[in-house]
Write an enzyme that holds these catalytic residues in place. Structure first.
Site, mmCIF file in Angstrom:
data_model
loop_
_atom_site.group_PDB
_atom_site.id
_atom_site.type_symbol
_atom_site.label_atom_id
_atom_site.label_comp_id
_atom_site.label_asym_id
_atom_site.label_seq_id
_atom_site.Cartn_x
_atom_site.Cartn_y
_atom_site.Cartn_z
ATOM 1 N N ASN A 84 -11.099 -2.526 -5.306
ATOM 2 C CA ASN A 84 -10.317 -1.610 -6.146
ATOM 3 C C ASN A 84 -10.964 -1.313 -7.504
ATOM 4 O O ASN A 84 -10.568 -0.370 -8.191
ATOM 5 C CB ASN A 84 -8.890 -2.142 -6.353
ATOM 6 C CG ASN A 84 -8.012 -2.047 -5.115
ATOM 7 O OD1 ASN A 84 -7.187 -2.918 -4.843
ATOM 8 N ND2 ASN A 84 -8.174 -0.971 -4.334
ATOM 9 N N HIS A 94 2.362 3.234 -8.998
ATOM 10 C CA HIS A 94 2.194 1.800 -9.276
ATOM 11 C C HIS A 94 3.389 1.263 -10.045
ATOM 12 O O HIS A 94 3.904 0.184 -9.752
ATOM 13 C CB HIS A 94 0.903 1.559 -10.058
ATOM 14 C CG HIS A 94 -0.339 1.965 -9.316
ATOM 15 N ND1 HIS A 94 -0.532 1.669 -7.993
ATOM 16 C CD2 HIS A 94 -1.440 2.661 -9.705
ATOM 17 C CE1 HIS A 94 -1.713 2.154 -7.591
ATOM 18 N NE2 HIS A 94 -2.270 2.767 -8.620
ATOM 19 N N TRP A 137 2.887 7.935 -2.611
ATOM 20 C CA TRP A 137 4.281 8.057 -3.047
ATOM 21 C C TRP A 137 4.349 8.911 -4.318
ATOM 22 O O TRP A 137 5.191 9.815 -4.428
ATOM 23 C CB TRP A 137 4.857 6.655 -3.312
ATOM 24 C CG TRP A 137 6.325 6.620 -3.595
ATOM 25 C CD1 TRP A 137 7.321 6.468 -2.686
ATOM 26 C CD2 TRP A 137 6.967 6.721 -4.882
ATOM 27 N NE1 TRP A 137 8.552 6.460 -3.318
ATOM 28 C CE2 TRP A 137 8.360 6.624 -4.668
ATOM 29 C CE3 TRP A 137 6.494 6.886 -6.192
ATOM 30 C CZ2 TRP A 137 9.289 6.672 -5.708
ATOM 31 C CZ3 TRP A 137 7.424 6.940 -7.229
ATOM 32 C CH2 TRP A 137 8.803 6.847 -6.974
ATOM 33 N N ASP A 169 0.834 -1.217 0.000
ATOM 34 C CA ASP A 169 0.000 0.000 0.000
ATOM 35 C C ASP A 169 0.863 1.260 0.000
ATOM 36 O O ASP A 169 1.992 1.254 0.501
ATOM 37 C CB ASP A 169 -0.915 -0.027 1.236
ATOM 38 C CG ASP A 169 -2.104 0.922 1.100
ATOM 39 O OD1 ASP A 169 -2.371 1.400 -0.019
ATOM 40 O OD2 ASP A 169 -2.759 1.174 2.127
HETATM 41 C C1 IPE Z 1 -5.610 -2.744 -0.133
HETATM 42 O O1 IPE Z 1 -5.194 -1.437 -0.357
HETATM 43 C C2 IPE Z 1 -5.621 -3.514 -1.420
HETATM 44 C C3 IPE Z 1 -4.318 -3.746 -2.035
HETATM 45 C C4 IPE Z 1 -3.166 -3.468 -1.519
HETATM 46 C C5 IPE Z 1 -4.360 -4.370 -3.324
HETATM 47 P P1 IPE Z 1 -6.242 -0.247 -0.534
HETATM 48 O O2 IPE Z 1 -5.459 0.992 -0.669
HETATM 49 O O3 IPE Z 1 -7.186 -0.564 -1.618
HETATM 50 O O4 IPE Z 1 -7.013 -0.313 0.857
HETATM 51 P P2 IPE Z 1 -7.949 0.744 1.583
HETATM 52 O O5 IPE Z 1 -9.029 1.111 0.619
HETATM 53 O O6 IPE Z 1 -7.118 1.923 1.947
HETATM 54 O O7 IPE Z 1 -8.447 0.018 2.795
HETATM 55 C C1 IPE Z 2 -1.529 0.167 -3.328
HETATM 56 O O1 IPE Z 2 -1.310 1.543 -3.357
HETATM 57 C C2 IPE Z 2 -1.780 -0.424 -4.690
HETATM 58 C C3 IPE Z 2 -3.144 -0.911 -4.909
HETATM 59 C C4 IPE Z 2 -4.141 -0.875 -4.053
HETATM 60 C C5 IPE Z 2 -3.429 -1.494 -6.211
HETATM 61 P P1 IPE Z 2 -2.517 2.569 -3.404
HETATM 62 O O2 IPE Z 2 -2.858 2.833 -4.824
HETATM 63 O O3 IPE Z 2 -3.637 2.109 -2.564
HETATM 64 O O4 IPE Z 2 -1.833 3.869 -2.756
HETATM 65 P P2 IPE Z 2 -2.475 4.890 -1.741
HETATM 66 O O5 IPE Z 2 -3.037 4.111 -0.592
HETATM 67 O O6 IPE Z 2 -3.557 5.617 -2.485
HETATM 68 O O7 IPE Z 2 -1.360 5.782 -1.347
HETATM 69 MG MG MG Z 3 -4.083 2.373 -0.606
#
Ligand code: IPE
Ligand code: IPE
Ligand code: MG
Length: 245
Positions: free
Chosen positions: A69, A38, A26, A21
């Site tokens: 997601n 990503h 970042w 996460d």
């Molecule tokens: C959890 O991260 C899912 C993955 C890492 C793939 P999210 O960023 O989607 O989680 P929430 O929404 O903050 O709980």
């Molecule tokens: C985790 O990073 C990747 C996925 C959930 C696919 P995020 O995209 O959730 O990054 P933040 O939480 O918005 O920083």
């Molecule tokens: Mg996240």
């Protein structure tokens, strides 16, 4: 002394699970669009996979895309799916060289055709590898998985194949998508969020949880070593008293 040498190789977790996460934050910190985060997360995936393989961890499960997601902007979802295909294609050679078998958990049939096909091909191409298993959680959610297992078992009971009175924890675990794998002993979540977000609810019943503020694209071998060292300093009592151990 370097961190790696502080790890007791006799007491390695057999299975490590990671909620990757913080990619979006970042990217924001770097003044770039979320997709940039990503893309930069791929290096962390590579380092973590290589470090686990070298140490002798048997299973590494990475939460890559949750069922929730899909609610993200379409352009981000599409970019993630494209990145998945590109990364798998690029890494397959290394996975084979390092003896890594790829598996997936989650409803992968719902992924876009190309992503689904590439994934199935990679699973097929690596099925003979035995050094480590890399499990990608894709279109995964723990509640979905538990309901699926219940549905499967109910069907089998209705067909007279199993006796509900005989159903125990082991049979239930075998109906989950992680069937045959040991439960994760260590669960790592990056980016400072202290939650599980619908990941492996059944399997982490007794896992040690490790939360780090490090954002996923910054996660390197040393961060993994630190998490393992922390894990090895904990007393896992499983309900007993300290004196009984
Ligand atoms: C959890 O991260 C899912 C993955 C890492 C793939 P999210 O960023 O989607 O989680 P929430 O929404 O903050 O709980
Ligand atoms: C985790 O990073 C990747 C996925 C959930 C696919 P995020 O995209 O959730 O990054 P933040 O939480 O918005 O920083
Ligand atoms: Mg996240």
């Amino acid at each position: 002394m370097d961190l790696k040498s502080k790890i007791n190789l006799e007491k390695l977790p057999r299975h490590i699970a990671v909620i990757m996460d913080g990619n979006g934050r970042w990217a924001k910190e770097h003044g770039m669009p979320r997709v940039f985060g990503h893309r930069n997360g791929v290096k962390a995936v590579r380092e973590t996979t290589e470090a686990c393989t070298e140490l002798g961890v048997e299973y590494l499960t990475l939460y890559a895309f949750s069922t929730e997601n899909w609610k993200r902007p379409e352009s981000e979802v599409n970019a993630l799916m494209t990145l998945l295909v590109e990364t798998i294609k690029k890494e397959i050679k290394t996975l084979n060289e390092n003896g890594v078998r790829l598996r997936a958990i989650g409803d992968i049939s719902r992924l876009p055709g190309k992503s689904h096909k590439t994934l199935l091909q990679a699973i097929e191409d690596t099925k003979g590898n035995t050094r480590m298993t890399l499990v990608l959680a894709l279109n995964y959610s723990a509640k979905w998985e538990i309901v699926e297992a219940a549905r499967k078992l109910a069907k089998a009971a209705k067909a007279g194949e199993i006796d509900p009175a005989e159903l125990g924890e082991e049979a239930f675990a075998n109906a989950l998508s992680t069937s045959g794998m040991p439960d994760p002993e260590l669960l790592i979540r990056t980016s400072g969020e202290n939650r599980i977000s619908n990941f492996l609810l059944w399997q982490i019943a007794y896992a040690e949880l490790y939360f780090t503020p490090t954002l996923w694209p910054d996660f390197r071998r040393e961060h993994l070593y630190q998490a393992i060292i922390d894990f090895q300093h904990r007393e896992r009592r499983f309900g007993k008293t300290s004196e009984q151990l």
